[in-house]
Design a protein around this motif. Sequence first.
Motif, short mmCIF file in Angstrom:
data_model
loop_
_atom_site.label_atom_id
_atom_site.label_comp_id
_atom_site.label_asym_id
_atom_site.label_seq_id
_atom_site.Cartn_x
_atom_site.Cartn_y
_atom_site.Cartn_z
N ILE A 30 -1.24 2.08 -7.65
CA ILE A 30 -1.56 3.03 -8.72
C ILE A 30 -2.98 3.54 -8.51
O ILE A 30 -3.89 2.74 -8.23
CB ILE A 30 -1.47 2.35 -10.10
N PRO A 31 -3.21 4.85 -8.63
CA PRO A 31 -4.58 5.37 -8.50
C PRO A 31 -5.52 4.72 -9.51
O PRO A 31 -5.11 4.39 -10.63
CB PRO A 31 -4.42 6.86 -8.78
N GLN A 32 -6.74 4.50 -9.12
CA GLN A 32 -7.72 3.95 -10.06
C GLN A 32 -7.91 4.89 -11.24
O GLN A 32 -7.94 6.11 -11.08
CB GLN A 32 -9.05 3.69 -9.36
N PRO A 33 -8.04 4.37 -12.44
CA PRO A 33 -8.19 5.23 -13.61
C PRO A 33 -9.44 6.12 -13.52
O PRO A 33 -10.50 5.68 -13.06
CB PRO A 33 -8.33 4.24 -14.77
N ALA A 34 -9.28 7.35 -13.97
CA ALA A 34 -10.44 8.24 -14.05
C ALA A 34 -11.34 7.85 -15.21
O ALA A 34 -12.54 8.12 -15.20
CB ALA A 34 -9.96 9.68 -14.22
N HIS A 35 -10.76 7.20 -16.21
CA HIS A 35 -11.51 6.77 -17.39
C HIS A 35 -11.05 5.36 -17.76
O HIS A 35 -9.85 5.10 -17.85
CB HIS A 35 -11.27 7.69 -18.59
N ASN A 36 -11.99 4.45 -17.98
CA ASN A 36 -11.68 3.12 -18.50
C ASN A 36 -12.46 2.95 -19.80
O ASN A 36 -13.69 2.92 -19.81
CB ASN A 36 -12.06 2.02 -17.51
N LEU A 37 -11.73 2.84 -20.90
CA LEU A 37 -12.35 2.84 -22.22
C LEU A 37 -12.88 1.47 -22.63
O LEU A 37 -13.66 1.36 -23.58
CB LEU A 37 -11.36 3.35 -23.27
N ASP A 38 -12.45 0.41 -21.96
CA ASP A 38 -12.98 -0.95 -22.17
C ASP A 38 -12.85 -1.39 -23.62
O ASP A 38 -13.79 -1.94 -24.20
CB ASP A 38 -14.44 -1.01 -21.70
N ILE A 39 -11.67 -1.15 -24.20
CA ILE A 39 -11.42 -1.53 -25.59
C ILE A 39 -10.43 -2.69 -25.61
O ILE A 39 -9.29 -2.55 -25.16
CB ILE A 39 -10.87 -0.35 -26.40
N HIS A 40 -10.85 -3.82 -26.15
CA HIS A 40 -9.99 -5.00 -26.16
C HIS A 40 -10.54 -6.02 -27.15
O HIS A 40 -11.60 -5.83 -27.75
CB HIS A 40 -9.88 -5.62 -24.76
N SER A 41 -9.78 -7.11 -27.32
CA SER A 41 -10.23 -8.25 -28.13
C SER A 41 -10.63 -7.87 -29.54
O SER A 41 -11.69 -8.24 -30.03
CB SER A 41 -11.40 -8.96 -27.42
N ALA A 42 -9.76 -7.11 -30.20
CA ALA A 42 -10.00 -6.74 -31.60
C ALA A 42 -8.66 -6.75 -32.31
O ALA A 42 -7.60 -6.82 -31.70
CB ALA A 42 -10.65 -5.37 -31.68
N PRO B 285 -3.55 -14.75 -21.95
CA PRO B 285 -4.82 -15.28 -22.47
C PRO B 285 -4.75 -15.73 -23.92
O PRO B 285 -5.33 -16.76 -24.28
CB PRO B 285 -5.78 -14.10 -22.29
N ARG B 286 -4.04 -14.97 -24.77
CA ARG B 286 -3.92 -15.37 -26.17
C ARG B 286 -3.20 -16.71 -26.31
O ARG B 286 -3.60 -17.58 -27.08
CB ARG B 286 -3.16 -14.30 -26.96
N THR B 287 -2.14 -16.88 -25.52
CA THR B 287 -1.38 -18.12 -25.58
C THR B 287 -2.18 -19.29 -25.03
O THR B 287 -2.12 -20.41 -25.55
CB THR B 287 -0.06 -17.97 -24.80
N ALA B 288 -2.94 -19.04 -23.96
CA ALA B 288 -3.77 -20.10 -23.37
C ALA B 288 -4.78 -20.64 -24.39
O ALA B 288 -4.97 -21.85 -24.52
CB ALA B 288 -4.49 -19.57 -22.14
N LYS B 289 -5.42 -19.73 -25.13
CA LYS B 289 -6.38 -20.15 -26.15
C LYS B 289 -5.70 -20.97 -27.23
O LYS B 289 -6.24 -21.98 -27.71
CB LYS B 289 -7.07 -18.93 -26.77
N LEU B 290 -4.50 -20.56 -27.62
CA LEU B 290 -3.78 -21.25 -28.68
C LEU B 290 -3.37 -22.66 -28.25
O LEU B 290 -3.53 -23.63 -29.00
CB LEU B 290 -2.55 -20.44 -29.08
N ILE B 291 -2.89 -22.78 -27.03
CA ILE B 291 -2.44 -24.09 -26.55
C ILE B 291 -3.63 -25.06 -26.44
O ILE B 291 -3.50 -26.25 -26.71
CB ILE B 291 -1.70 -23.95 -25.20
N LYS B 292 -4.79 -24.53 -26.09
CA LYS B 292 -5.98 -25.39 -25.98
C LYS B 292 -6.36 -26.01 -27.32
O LYS B 292 -6.99 -27.07 -27.37
CB LYS B 292 -7.16 -24.58 -25.42
N THR B 293 -5.99 -25.34 -28.41
CA THR B 293 -6.33 -25.86 -29.73
C THR B 293 -5.37 -26.95 -30.19
O THR B 293 -5.62 -27.62 -31.20
CB THR B 293 -6.33 -24.74 -30.78
#
Length: 345
Positions: free
Chosen positions: A52-64, A236-244
Amino acid sequence: MILTVVGARPQFIKAAAVSHALAGAGMREVLVHTGQHFDASMSDIFFAELGIPQPAHNLDIHSAGHGAMTGRMLEKLETVMLAEKPEMVLVYGDTNSTVAGAMAAAKLHIPVAHVEAGLRSFNRRMPEELNRIVTDHLSSHLFCPTDAAVANLANEGIRSGVHAIGDVMYDICLTTARRAEEHSAILQRLDLAPKSYAVATIHRAENTDDPDRFARVLTWLEDAARTTPIIMPLHPRTAKLIKTLDRELVNIRLIDPLGYLDMTRLLHQSVAVFTDSGGLQKEAYFHRVPCVTLRDETEWVETIAAGWNRLWIGPDYAERSEIPDFGDGHAAETLVTRLKAAMVG
C-alpha cells in the motif's frame, strides 16, 4: 482525485485491493491514515506487506474515547479535504475513521463512496453498528459485499447508488495466500505443527468493556482449549485488560499482534477460529476453517447460513455450503470501474 480514509487493520487490507485497482486504472488516490491503529504491528507492517502506498497524511489520532476520537478526526479530515479538494472520498467498513471520513466529506458536499456498505448486526449498542448506519445514509455510492447487505439498505430506503460487487478482502486473500505459505515462518517461530491448534482474537468493546462478559469469554476459550491449544494474538486493548487480571490462562498462548502474511499463514493452518472480529469471520471462511463468533449476533449472516460459522451461545453449525456472494476475486476491479464511470458521468 479520490481521497481514501483508513485507520484500522481491516481497512488496510481492503484498501490494498482497491488502491492497486485504482492505480491500474490510472486514477489518482490520496491516502489519509487517521492513526486509529498506530502500533507498528497493527499498522506499518500492513503497508509494507500489502504494497500500500505510504499515506500522504497521517493524523496521529488514537487512544481516546469514541466521541473525542471521532471529533478530532472530523476536524483534521475537514482541513485535509479542503486542502486536497478531492472529487470523491472513499471510506471502508465501520470504524470511527469511517464515520468521521463520511461526515467530513458530506458536510463539504463531497460525494462519499462506502466500501462494505449495508452490513447490519441489528445491535445498536455496538459503536460499529452506529458507524455503519450513519455512513451508509451519508454515502452516494454504496459497494455491498453480499445480497443481504443490498436488502438491508433497501429496507432502510436506500436504493440509489447501491452496487453488489463481492468482497474486496476476498481479492486480497486469493492473491496473498500462496505468498504467505512461501514467506511466513510463523509456524516455525512458534514451533507449531499444521492443524494442531486453534486461533482466537478478542477486541470488540462489547467484550472488553464489560469485565463479567470478558471473564465469561475467557472461560469459554479455556474450555475450548482443553481439546485444542489456542494461539491468541493480542490486540493492545485486550493485552492491557489481561494484565490487570489475576488469572493464568490454561492452554492459551498469548502472542503479539501479527502482520497480514503471518496471520494468513497461522489462520490457514489452524483447525478452528474463535473471534469477535467481523473480518476474521470472513477470512476463516476464505480459508475454509470453521469459526465460532464470540458475540451474540454477527453482521456476516452468510457465514452462519453456510455452516462455516456459529455464535458462541446458540445453535450448532448448519450444513456446510459455499458462499457465492463474496465473488470471484475481482471485486476491487468492479468497484473501480463503477467509480470511474460515476466520476466521468
